[in-house]
Design a protein around this motif. Structure first.
Motif, mmCIF file in Angstrom:
data_model
loop_
_atom_site.group_PDB
_atom_site.id
_atom_site.type_symbol
_atom_site.label_atom_id
_atom_site.label_comp_id
_atom_site.label_asym_id
_atom_site.label_seq_id
_atom_site.Cartn_x
_atom_site.Cartn_y
_atom_site.Cartn_z
ATOM 1 N N UNK A 32 0.531 4.654 -18.873
ATOM 2 C CA UNK A 32 1.535 5.617 -18.433
ATOM 3 C C UNK A 32 1.190 6.198 -17.071
ATOM 4 N N UNK A 33 -0.095 6.377 -16.817
ATOM 5 C CA UNK A 33 -0.522 6.872 -15.509
ATOM 6 C C UNK A 33 -0.153 5.911 -14.388
ATOM 7 N N UNK A 34 -0.331 4.621 -14.627
ATOM 8 C CA UNK A 34 0.045 3.628 -13.610
ATOM 9 C C UNK A 34 1.551 3.634 -13.375
ATOM 10 N N UNK A 35 2.321 3.690 -14.439
ATOM 11 C CA UNK A 35 3.776 3.719 -14.304
ATOM 12 C C UNK A 35 4.227 5.007 -13.617
ATOM 13 N N UNK A 36 3.655 6.135 -14.001
ATOM 14 C CA UNK A 36 4.021 7.406 -13.378
ATOM 15 C C UNK A 36 3.657 7.403 -11.902
ATOM 16 N N UNK A 37 2.532 6.824 -11.549
ATOM 17 C CA UNK A 37 2.140 6.728 -10.145
ATOM 18 C C UNK A 37 3.191 5.958 -9.350
ATOM 19 N N UNK A 38 3.683 4.857 -9.897
ATOM 20 C CA UNK A 38 4.731 4.085 -9.228
ATOM 21 C C UNK A 38 6.011 4.910 -9.085
ATOM 22 N N UNK A 39 6.366 5.648 -10.128
ATOM 23 C CA UNK A 39 7.553 6.499 -10.075
ATOM 24 C C UNK A 39 7.379 7.584 -9.015
ATOM 25 N N UNK A 40 6.191 8.168 -8.912
ATOM 26 C CA UNK A 40 5.941 9.210 -7.916
ATOM 27 C C UNK A 40 5.957 8.651 -6.496
ATOM 28 N N UNK A 41 5.471 7.424 -6.319
ATOM 29 C CA UNK A 41 5.571 6.777 -5.006
ATOM 30 C C UNK A 41 7.038 6.601 -4.627
ATOM 31 N N UNK A 42 7.843 6.152 -5.562
ATOM 32 C CA UNK A 42 9.270 5.963 -5.317
ATOM 33 C C UNK A 42 9.947 7.308 -5.017
ATOM 34 N N UNK A 43 9.608 8.346 -5.777
ATOM 35 C CA UNK A 43 10.169 9.679 -5.557
ATOM 36 C C UNK A 43 9.773 10.211 -4.177
ATOM 37 N N UNK A 44 8.556 9.903 -3.736
ATOM 38 C CA UNK A 44 8.114 10.316 -2.403
ATOM 39 C C UNK A 44 8.900 9.574 -1.331
ATOM 40 N N UNK A 45 9.124 8.290 -1.546
ATOM 41 C CA UNK A 45 9.901 7.506 -0.584
ATOM 42 C C UNK A 45 11.322 8.056 -0.457
#
Length: 159
Positions: A32-45
């Motif tokens: 879940x941490x890896x998936x959340x990290x990807x989601x946060x990268x996308x949200x930052x973009x």
């Protein structure tokens, strides 16, 4: 400590499936941490154009709040819609309230903030499940929810 002892209510004739062990929980947290990290990268973009394409500074207090809100929405949505994040699904774990039902908004919100407390104490809230007779963590106790090991269970889509 008796403060965290909890007698789990049971529906008549229902047996609780076994609780997942500490290692299985931590593997799900890692996924879940890896998936959340990807989601946060996308949200930052998505947010960068609103900041003129510049990186966010420590004076911009709204950015961490934005990411915290994204994290909250990520977990609460998954917990309310089927009781499984991708990590929980991969490790055959399902989250429910003590009666075995799906979480409502209040329960999911309370669990999210209780999990923050478990992490803020250097993860001791998660380690607690090693010593608890019902294998419940601090945030399980505080939010009156539980994780169940459900091998091979198929999830029906939410109504």
């Amino acid at each position: 400590m008796q403060a965290f002892e909890l007698n789990l209510p049971k529906k008549p004739g229902a047996e609780y499936p076994s609780a997942p062990g500490f290692l299985r929980r931590m593997c799900a947290v890692f996924y879940d941490g890896l998936l959340l990290l990807a989601v946060l990268f996308f949200a930052t973009a998505i947010a960068l154009p609103f900041n003129g394409g510049q990186s966010f500074t420590s004076e911009q207090y709204y950015f961490p709040l934005y990411l915290f809100g994204i994290s909250y929405c990520f977990y609460v949505w998954f917990w309310m819609h089927g009781g499984q994040t991708l990590g929980l699904k991969a490790w055959n774990i399902r989250l429910s309230n003590l009666d075995g039902d799906r979480l409502n908004m209040r329960e999911a919100t309370f669990r999210f903030f209780a999990a923050m407390l478990s992490w803020s104490c250097l993860g001791l809230g998660f380690v607690w499940c090693l010593f608890d007779r019902n294998k419940l963590s601090w945030h399980d106790h505080l939010s009156k929810t539980r994780l169940r090991f459900v091998p091979g269970e198929k999830i029906s889509p939410p109504n």
